[in-house]
Design an enzyme around this catalytic site. Structure first.
Site, PDB file in Angstrom:
ATOM      1  N   ARG A  72      13.131  45.887  43.263  1.00 54.04           N
ATOM      2  CA  ARG A  72      14.356  46.552  43.951  1.00 54.04           C
ATOM      3  C   ARG A  72      13.781  46.001  45.482  1.00 54.04           C
ATOM      4  O   ARG A  72      14.536  45.726  46.345  1.00 54.04           O
ATOM      5  CB  ARG A  72      14.689  47.738  43.736  1.00 54.04           C
ATOM      6  CG  ARG A  72      15.492  47.905  42.421  1.00 54.04           C
ATOM      7  CD  ARG A  72      15.753  49.427  42.251  1.00 54.04           C
ATOM      8  NE  ARG A  72      16.417  50.092  42.994  1.00 54.04           N
ATOM      9  CZ  ARG A  72      16.639  51.385  43.111  1.00 54.04           C
ATOM     10  NH1 ARG A  72      16.022  52.093  42.455  1.00 54.04           N
ATOM     11  NH2 ARG A  72      17.398  52.049  43.973  1.00 54.04           N
ATOM     12  N   VAL A 105      18.262  53.764  49.580  1.00 51.56           N
ATOM     13  CA  VAL A 105      16.842  53.968  49.758  1.00 51.56           C
ATOM     14  C   VAL A 105      16.555  52.387  50.271  1.00 51.56           C
ATOM     15  O   VAL A 105      15.177  52.129  49.920  1.00 51.56           O
ATOM     16  CB  VAL A 105      16.146  54.322  48.401  1.00 51.56           C
ATOM     17  CG1 VAL A 105      16.698  55.800  48.043  1.00 51.56           C
ATOM     18  CG2 VAL A 105      16.670  53.461  47.230  1.00 51.56           C
ATOM     19  N   HIS A 121      17.764  60.539  50.210  1.00 54.46           N
ATOM     20  CA  HIS A 121      16.922  60.089  49.006  1.00 54.46           C
ATOM     21  C   HIS A 121      15.916  59.400  49.177  1.00 54.46           C
ATOM     22  O   HIS A 121      15.144  58.903  48.237  1.00 54.46           O
ATOM     23  CB  HIS A 121      17.994  59.152  48.084  1.00 54.46           C
ATOM     24  CG  HIS A 121      19.181  60.184  47.514  1.00 54.46           C
ATOM     25  ND1 HIS A 121      20.355  59.701  47.092  1.00 54.46           N
ATOM     26  CD2 HIS A 121      19.471  61.525  47.488  1.00 54.46           C
ATOM     27  CE1 HIS A 121      21.192  60.620  46.668  1.00 54.46           C
ATOM     28  NE2 HIS A 121      20.414  61.751  46.700  1.00 54.46           N
ATOM     29  N   GLY A 187      31.177  53.921  50.876  1.00 56.01           N
ATOM     30  CA  GLY A 187      30.612  53.299  49.694  1.00 56.01           C
ATOM     31  C   GLY A 187      29.884  54.044  48.799  1.00 56.01           C
ATOM     32  O   GLY A 187      28.865  53.780  48.365  1.00 56.01           O
TER      33      GLY A 187
END
Ligand code: BV8
Length: 240
Positions: A72, A105, A121, A187
């Site tokens: 990611r 994140v 987060h 979103g």
């Protein structure tokens, strides 16, 4: 969406706002190519994101969880902030009392220039020492996995809040203390309780999302479309 039409009464109401909160979720980064949590991209190999983003998954297989976060992170580093990220940074610059609370994140709001921001987060560009709790920017990939802490002879973990973990009390206190009179929820499916409650409690709530969400029934206005197409024109009118 060329020439987006907004209700003039909505624009008028936004211009009268004194303290503006923007809450963003994975949808604001979808147009930057970052898969959302619960959309089609919400799966990785045979795992659901929500099953991997937990302390239990990390304790069971730190190498697997670090591999997921490193994939990611590579995606986030290669991605570019989109028009929605840029419009939110412009709203911050143009409005006297503004706070962005992001659930994301991916670090894209930082790169778009957002400063008055709480990454509630955390951020997957950083690691955290499991012994001292100190955070550190992760080196350029590839990393030796699982990552060791640079601060102590201990494992490191991604600097994110996992499901089942408590929020950083300081960040939460700052978010709760802001007491916005207007909130844009952009979103987010509002599936995660605490951030969604920050939006739901705001006196005037505008949702920006192509789809209906758990917040929709609390919203005073719903702008049904992609944030990347709507937020720029909205910011232009709001700040005009
Ligand atoms: C907490 C970091 C209490 C990791 C994330 C104990 C044990 C187990 C569970 C719990 C527990 N205590 C509380 C819980 C409940 C749990 C929770 O809420 N679960 C839900 C799923 C039911 N909460 C927690 O565990 C939280 N802890 O509450 O502790 C507490 C309270 C106060 C004080 C102390 C303690 C911690 C949750 C943190 C989870 N970590 N991320 C990582 O990313 O790897 S959350 C994760 O989901 C992402 O951050 C993501 O952002 C977030 C929320 O999802 P969304 O952002 O909304 O994304 P989603 O895919 O769902 O939706 C995208 C939306 O975009 C859609 O609506 C789509 O239509 C829209 N969209 C698509 N394209 C566009 C678009 N919109 C606009 N434009 C587009 N182009």
């Amino acid at each position: 969406m060329r020439g987006v039409d907004f209700d003039p009464a909505l624009i008028e109401r936004l211009r009268r706002a004194s303290r503006v909160l923007v809450l963003t979720g994975a949808g604001v980064s979808a147009e930057s190519g970052i898969p959302t949590f619960r959309g089609d991209g919400g799966l990785w190999r045979e795992f659901r994101a929500e099953d991997l983003a937990t302390p239990e998954a990390f304790a069971r297989d730190p190498h697997l969880v670090w591999t997921w976060y490193e994939e990611r992170r590579a995606l986030c580093r290669a991605a570019q902030p989109g028009p929605a990220h840029e419009a939110i940074a412009r709203l911050e610059q143009g409005l006297p009392e503004f706070l962005l609370v992001t659930q994301n994140v991916d670090g894209l709001h930082r790169r778009a220039g957002s400063k008055r921001m709480l990454e509630i987060h955390g951020c997957l560009l950083e690691g955290r020492c499991t012994q001292t709790g100190r955070t550190f920017l992760l080196d350029d990939p590839p990393l030796d996995l699982p990552v060791r802490s640079p601060h102590a002879d201990a494992p490191a973990r991604p600097h994110v809040v996992w499901f089942g973990e408590a929020y950083d009390a300081r960040l939460l206190e700052q978010a709760l203390a802001f007491e916005a009179d207007v909130c844009l929820a952009v979103g987010t499916s509002a599936a995660v309780g605490v951030p969604a409650s920050l939006a739901a409690r705001t006196p005037f709530l505008v949702e920006v999302n192509p789809d209906e969400t758990l917040l929709s029934r609390h919203a005073d206005a719903c702008l049904r479309g992609p944030a990347g197409a709507l937020l720029g024109p909205l910011a232009d009118l709001w700040l005009a």
